[in-house]
Design a protein around this motif. Structure first.
Motif, PDB file in Angstrom:
ATOM      1  N   MET A   1      92.520 -28.637  85.177  1.00 14.05           N
ATOM      2  CA  MET A   1      91.427 -27.925  84.518  1.00 14.05           C
ATOM      3  C   MET A   1      91.971 -26.833  83.605  1.00 14.05           C
ATOM      4  O   MET A   1      93.015 -26.252  83.870  1.00 14.05           O
ATOM      5  CB  MET A   1      90.501 -27.290  85.569  1.00 14.05           C
ATOM      6  N   GLU A   2      91.221 -26.544  82.536  1.00 15.19           N
ATOM      7  CA  GLU A   2      91.585 -25.454  81.654  1.00 15.19           C
ATOM      8  C   GLU A   2      91.269 -24.128  82.338  1.00 15.19           C
ATOM      9  O   GLU A   2      90.431 -24.037  83.236  1.00 15.19           O
ATOM     10  CB  GLU A   2      90.796 -25.548  80.348  1.00 15.19           C
ATOM     11  N   THR A   3      91.946 -23.061  81.876  1.00  9.29           N
ATOM     12  CA  THR A   3      91.745 -21.726  82.445  1.00  9.29           C
ATOM     13  C   THR A   3      90.282 -21.313  82.376  1.00  9.29           C
ATOM     14  O   THR A   3      89.714 -20.813  83.352  1.00  9.29           O
ATOM     15  CB  THR A   3      92.609 -20.696  81.696  1.00  9.29           C
ATOM     16  N   ARG A   4      89.660 -21.526  81.212  1.00  8.81           N
ATOM     17  CA  ARG A   4      88.254 -21.130  81.058  1.00  8.81           C
ATOM     18  C   ARG A   4      87.346 -21.901  82.020  1.00  8.81           C
ATOM     19  O   ARG A   4      86.405 -21.338  82.583  1.00  8.81           O
ATOM     20  CB  ARG A   4      87.814 -21.347  79.605  1.00  8.81           C
ATOM     21  N   GLU A   5      87.638 -23.184  82.212  1.00 15.29           N
ATOM     22  CA  GLU A   5      86.819 -23.984  83.124  1.00 15.29           C
ATOM     23  C   GLU A   5      86.955 -23.481  84.556  1.00 15.29           C
ATOM     24  O   GLU A   5      85.973 -23.394  85.303  1.00 15.29           O
ATOM     25  CB  GLU A   5      87.228 -25.454  83.046  1.00 15.29           C
ATOM     26  N   ILE A   6      88.174 -23.124  84.965  1.00 17.49           N
ATOM     27  CA  ILE A   6      88.397 -22.592  86.314  1.00 17.49           C
ATOM     28  C   ILE A   6      87.618 -21.303  86.508  1.00 17.49           C
ATOM     29  O   ILE A   6      86.914 -21.109  87.520  1.00 17.49           O
ATOM     30  CB  ILE A   6      89.907 -22.331  86.545  1.00 17.49           C
ATOM     31  N   LEU A   7      87.709 -20.385  85.534  1.00 18.04           N
ATOM     32  CA  LEU A   7      87.011 -19.094  85.639  1.00 18.04           C
ATOM     33  C   LEU A   7      85.495 -19.279  85.632  1.00 18.04           C
ATOM     34  O   LEU A   7      84.774 -18.592  86.384  1.00 18.04           O
ATOM     35  CB  LEU A   7      87.448 -18.173  84.501  1.00 18.04           C
ATOM     36  N   THR A   8      85.013 -20.204  84.796  1.00 15.64           N
ATOM     37  CA  THR A   8      83.571 -20.452  84.738  1.00 15.64           C
ATOM     38  C   THR A   8      83.057 -21.026  86.048  1.00 15.64           C
ATOM     39  O   THR A   8      82.009 -20.601  86.566  1.00 15.64           O
ATOM     40  CB  THR A   8      83.251 -21.417  83.580  1.00 15.64           C
ATOM     41  N   GLU A  14      81.143 -22.436  92.060  1.00 18.63           N
ATOM     42  CA  GLU A  14      81.547 -23.817  92.308  1.00 18.63           C
ATOM     43  C   GLU A  14      82.956 -23.912  92.875  1.00 18.63           C
ATOM     44  O   GLU A  14      83.351 -24.951  93.409  1.00 18.63           O
ATOM     45  CB  GLU A  14      81.466 -24.622  91.011  1.00 18.63           C
ATOM     46  N   LEU A  15      83.743 -22.852  92.747  1.00 22.94           N
ATOM     47  CA  LEU A  15      85.082 -22.763  93.319  1.00 22.94           C
ATOM     48  C   LEU A  15      85.193 -21.495  94.136  1.00 22.94           C
ATOM     49  O   LEU A  15      84.679 -20.439  93.743  1.00 22.94           O
ATOM     50  CB  LEU A  15      86.151 -22.733  92.214  1.00 22.94           C
ATOM     51  N   SER A  16      85.871 -21.600  95.282  1.00 22.42           N
ATOM     52  CA  SER A  16      86.148 -20.400  96.071  1.00 22.42           C
ATOM     53  C   SER A  16      87.313 -19.652  95.439  1.00 22.42           C
ATOM     54  O   SER A  16      88.042 -20.199  94.602  1.00 22.42           O
ATOM     55  CB  SER A  16      86.498 -20.766  97.508  1.00 22.42           C
ATOM     56  N   ILE A  17      87.531 -18.410  95.839  1.00 16.21           N
ATOM     57  CA  ILE A  17      88.647 -17.640  95.305  1.00 16.21           C
ATOM     58  C   ILE A  17      89.977 -18.282  95.682  1.00 16.21           C
ATOM     59  O   ILE A  17      90.949 -18.271  94.915  1.00 16.21           O
ATOM     60  CB  ILE A  17      88.586 -16.173  95.784  1.00 16.21           C
ATOM     61  N   GLU A  18      90.024 -18.915  96.859  1.00 15.27           N
ATOM     62  CA  GLU A  18      91.252 -19.601  97.293  1.00 15.27           C
ATOM     63  C   GLU A  18      91.534 -20.822  96.419  1.00 15.27           C
ATOM     64  O   GLU A  18      92.683 -21.082  96.057  1.00 15.27           O
ATOM     65  CB  GLU A  18      91.135 -20.026  98.767  1.00 15.27           C
ATOM     66  N   GLU A  19      90.467 -21.568  96.078  1.00 18.80           N
ATOM     67  CA  GLU A  19      90.648 -22.740  95.233  1.00 18.80           C
ATOM     68  C   GLU A  19      91.086 -22.340  93.828  1.00 18.80           C
ATOM     69  O   GLU A  19      91.949 -22.988  93.212  1.00 18.80           O
ATOM     70  CB  GLU A  19      89.347 -23.545  95.174  1.00 18.80           C
ATOM     71  N   ALA A  20      90.497 -21.273  93.291  1.00 22.32           N
ATOM     72  CA  ALA A  20      90.895 -20.794  91.963  1.00 22.32           C
ATOM     73  C   ALA A  20      92.343 -20.316  91.976  1.00 22.32           C
ATOM     74  O   ALA A  20      93.116 -20.604  91.050  1.00 22.32           O
ATOM     75  CB  ALA A  20      89.967 -19.664  91.513  1.00 22.32           C
ATOM     76  N   GLU A  21      92.719 -19.621  93.037  1.00 18.08           N
ATOM     77  CA  GLU A  21      94.101 -19.142  93.155  1.00 18.08           C
ATOM     78  C   GLU A  21      95.085 -20.304  93.160  1.00 18.08           C
ATOM     79  O   GLU A  21      96.191 -20.198  92.612  1.00 18.08           O
ATOM     80  CB  GLU A  21      94.271 -18.335  94.453  1.00 18.08           C
ATOM     81  N   HIS A  22      94.677 -21.402  93.768  1.00 18.43           N
ATOM     82  CA  HIS A  22      95.557 -22.571  93.858  1.00 18.43           C
ATOM     83  C   HIS A  22      95.987 -23.051  92.472  1.00 18.43           C
ATOM     84  O   HIS A  22      97.146 -23.385  92.242  1.00 18.43           O
ATOM     85  CB  HIS A  22      94.835 -23.695  94.602  1.00 18.43           C
ATOM     86  N   TYR A  23      95.025 -23.073  91.530  1.00 17.31           N
ATOM     87  CA  TYR A  23      95.349 -23.529  90.170  1.00 17.31           C
ATOM     88  C   TYR A  23      96.294 -22.569  89.463  1.00 17.31           C
ATOM     89  O   TYR A  23      97.227 -22.981  88.781  1.00 17.31           O
ATOM     90  CB  TYR A  23      94.064 -23.696  89.356  1.00 17.31           C
ATOM     91  N   PHE A  24      96.066 -21.261  89.623  1.00 15.07           N
ATOM     92  CA  PHE A  24      96.887 -20.284  88.904  1.00 15.07           C
ATOM     93  C   PHE A  24      98.265 -20.120  89.527  1.00 15.07           C
ATOM     94  O   PHE A  24      99.178 -19.608  88.890  1.00 15.07           O
ATOM     95  CB  PHE A  24      96.168 -18.939  88.847  1.00 15.07           C
ATOM     96  N   ARG A  25      98.426 -20.545  90.764  1.00 13.68           N
ATOM     97  CA  ARG A  25      99.729 -20.424  91.423  1.00 13.68           C
ATOM     98  C   ARG A  25     100.657 -21.593  91.091  1.00 13.68           C
ATOM     99  O   ARG A  25     101.829 -21.576  91.452  1.00 13.68           O
ATOM    100  CB  ARG A  25      99.535 -20.352  92.939  1.00 13.68           C
TER     101      ARG A  25
END
Length: 253
Positions: A1-8, A14-25
Motif C-alpha cells: 500500500m502507498e503511504t497515503r493509503e495506509i494513513l487514510t 480500517e487499520l489498527s495502529i499495530e497494523e499501520a506500524e507493520h507497514y512502516f517498519r
C-alpha cells in the motif's frame, strides 16, 4: 500500500495502529533468496513503483518477482516480456494482461484516474510497438494519452491534420526510425516539451537506430530531449513526470 493509503485507512479506523506500524517498519527493500532486492520504498521516494524489465530473467525469478510485486501493490507492470513469460503467470494470476505488440505484461487496478494529456506520435506504423510501450507506461502511471500514429515527414499533411490534438498536450513523445526527423518537426510546432524516441526501424545505413538517435540529438529545434534507442518505457516515464507537474500547476483532472 502507498503511504497515503495506509494513513487514510488508519484515520478511517480500517487499520489498527499495530497494523499501520507493520507497514512502516518494513525495510526499504525486500531480499528474495539472494537473486533480487525489490525496492519497496521506490514509490514513496519518487512517486513511481518499481516495474520489471522482463527480458533475460530466469523463469523462476520472473514469476516470483511478478507475484510478489502484485501482492505488495495490488498491480504490477513489466516491459519486454515474452509470451512464454505470460504463459508462466496467467494460471497463477488470471487478471494478467499481455500485449503482443509492445511486449508489456501487467495487472492494473480498476477505475484508475488518468490526468492531464500526453500525445504519443509515430513517424510510421513500424514504430508503433515502441510507441505503445511509451503510451501504456504513461497510462499505467496515471496519465491520459492521445495516440497520433503514422504522421511522418514523408506525408507531412497527415501531421497537420492532427496538430490541434498534439498542441493541446502537456508533453509530446515523438517516436521515429529511419532518419528520425519527426522530433525536429514537432519541436518547431509545439510549446511543450518533446521527448524524442529513436527506433531501430530502417535500412542498413540507419544502423539499427543510430542514425535517428544522432538526428534527434543534433536537432536545431528547441525543447527536445532524447532517450535511448527503442526506449519507449523511458519516454513514457519522463512524460508522466512532466504531465504530473503540469496537472498540478493548472489543477487539471
Amino acid at each position: 500500500m502507498e503511504t497515503r493509503e495506509i494513513l487514510t485507512r488508519f484515520k478511517n479506523g480500517e487499520l489498527s495502529i499495530e497494523e499501520a506500524e507493520h507497514y512502516f517498519r518494513k525495510e526499504p527493500f525486500e531480499v528474495m533468496d539472494d537473486y533480487a532486492k525489490l525496492d519497496s520504498h521506490r514509490e514513496i521516494r519518487n512517486g513511481f513503483p518499481e516495474v520489471i524489465f522482463c527480458s533475460g530473467k530466469a523463469d523462476q525469478h520472473f514469476v516470483h518477482i511478478f507475484k510478489k510485486l502484485y501482492e505488495d501493490n495490488g498491480e504490477v507492470f513489466g516491459t519486454r516480456a515474452s509470451r512464454h513469460q505470460y504463459e508462466l503467470v496467467k494460471d497463477l494470476l488470471p487478471d494478467v494482461e499481455y500485449d503482443e505488440l509492445s511486449h508489456i505484461i501487467k495487472i492494473e487496478k480498476k477505475e484508475k484516474e488518468h490526468i492531464g494529456k500526453i500525445a504519443v506520435c509515430t513517424a510510421g506504423t513500424a514504430d508503433i510497438a515502441v510507441a505503445e510501450e511509451a503510451a501504456q507506461t504513461a497510462e499505467y502511471f496515471g496519465s491520459h494519452v492521445d495516440r497520433v500514429f503514422d504522421v511522418g515527414v514523408s506525408g507531412i499533411h497527415r501531421l497537420f491534420s492532427r496538430l490541434e490534438v498534439i498542441q493541446d498536450a502537456n508533453c509530446v513523445i515523438a517516436v521515429a526510425g529511419m532518419e528520425g526527423a519527426l522530433a525536429s518537426v514537432l519541436g518547431g510546432l509545439v510549446d511543450k516539451p518533446v521527448i524524442a524516441v529513436p527506433t531501430s526501424v530502417g535500412y542498413g545505413a540507419s544502423m539499427n537506430g543510430l542514425s535517428a538517435l544522432l538526428t534527434m540529438i543534433n536537432s536545431c529545434a528547441n525543447g527536445i530531449a532524447v532517450v535511448n534507442i527503442d526506449n519507449g518505457y523511458g519516454a513514457g516515464y519522463i512524460a508522466t513526470q512532466i504531465n504530473r507537474l503540469a496537472a498540478r500547476e493548472y489543477n487539471i483532472k
